[in-house]
Write an enzyme that holds these catalytic residues in place. Sequence first.
Site, mmCIF file in Angstrom:
data_model
loop_
_atom_site.group_PDB
_atom_site.id
_atom_site.type_symbol
_atom_site.label_atom_id
_atom_site.label_comp_id
_atom_site.label_asym_id
_atom_site.label_seq_id
_atom_site.Cartn_x
_atom_site.Cartn_y
_atom_site.Cartn_z
ATOM 1 N N HIS A 184 0.717 -1.187 0.061
ATOM 2 C CA HIS A 184 -0.088 0.171 -0.039
ATOM 3 C C HIS A 184 1.005 1.123 0.018
ATOM 4 O O HIS A 184 1.191 1.790 1.203
ATOM 5 C CB HIS A 184 -1.036 -0.003 1.299
ATOM 6 N N GLU A 239 -5.571 -12.630 6.176
ATOM 7 C CA GLU A 239 -6.326 -11.716 6.474
ATOM 8 C C GLU A 239 -7.599 -11.717 5.261
ATOM 9 O O GLU A 239 -8.198 -10.767 4.944
ATOM 10 C CB GLU A 239 -5.737 -10.539 5.920
ATOM 11 N N ASP A 274 -8.097 -5.913 6.502
ATOM 12 C CA ASP A 274 -8.555 -6.763 5.188
ATOM 13 C C ASP A 274 -9.393 -7.761 5.770
ATOM 14 O O ASP A 274 -10.431 -8.366 5.296
ATOM 15 C CB ASP A 274 -7.336 -7.266 4.431
HETATM 16 C C1 3PY Z 1 -4.328 -5.293 7.157
HETATM 17 O O1 3PY Z 1 -4.800 -4.870 8.547
HETATM 18 O O2 3PY Z 1 -5.136 -5.672 6.529
HETATM 19 C C2 3PY Z 1 -3.014 -5.258 6.967
HETATM 20 O O3 3PY Z 1 -2.584 -5.608 6.267
HETATM 21 C C3 3PY Z 1 -2.338 -4.529 7.806
HETATM 22 O O4 3PY Z 1 -1.699 -3.012 7.392
HETATM 23 MG MG MG Z 2 -4.000 -6.114 4.569
#
Ligand code: 3PY
Ligand code: MG
Length: 254
Positions: free
Chosen positions: A46, A151, A177
């Site tokens: 990101h 995630e 995520d």
């Molecule tokens: C998330 O929370 O999805 C991450 O990848 C941490 O930045």
């Molecule tokens: Mg993430």
Amino acid sequence: MRKNVTKAKIKAGETVYGVFCNLYSPAAVEVLGVLGFDFVIIDAEHGPMDVRACEEMIRAADATGVTPIVRVAVSLQQNILRHLDIGALGVQMPMINTKAEAEAVVASVKYPPVGKRGLAAVRANDYGFSGSLGDYVKMANQETLVITHVETMEAVANLPAMLEVEEIDVIFIGPTDLSSSMGYPGQRQHPDVLAMIERLGKQIRAGGKAAGTIASDPMGIAWAKEKGFQYLATGITTLLGQAGRDYLKASRGS
Ligand code: 3PY
Ligand code: MG
């Protein structure tokens, strides 16, 4: 190659603290190092950073002793290799959903016989000028941290299989995520999300790996530590936001 102090602390059962840095600023990395953070996650997922930018961030980390880890966007062997060759002491790979994807990360990070990483005289081994490449290969395989994200709900379902992949040191729960994948976008504190993170943390530890997640304020840090998370990260813009808001509140009252 220098020793990976963050990896040594994790293996000794200690908790380590770091910062996702998605702003291009070697100076900010230096400040984090001087402040005493264990690691910095240079965020090439990101954010706008390319490999050249990551290299300057890693130089700044090397200057101040903070462990440089790169969050790499694309899990391709030649792409991971370029981030390791510039001196990252760890790779953090987002969106790993299956055992095959987890195995591919390990294959990319580790030199033969463990993996398939290509060997050359590069920044990571002082351009081949200090010691033999044979010794470097052994040390790199030992010192480099492998961190994969869980995630998505697909990753949650495949976690038992992914825990079988040796050489993954830390499994990182990405709460943003994960909450999105669970149907609660932007609600990282939703009770279902917190219960899921707690459950995953237990599963990861029972599977013999260290668990990581985001922890950005005193309550979140205490919660994560109490649940056994050992690799805790906040974000550079979160830190700036907290300090900036506190300053404005103290100065202007709002
Ligand atoms: C998330 O929370 O999805 C991450 O990848 C941490 O930045
Ligand atoms: Mg993430």
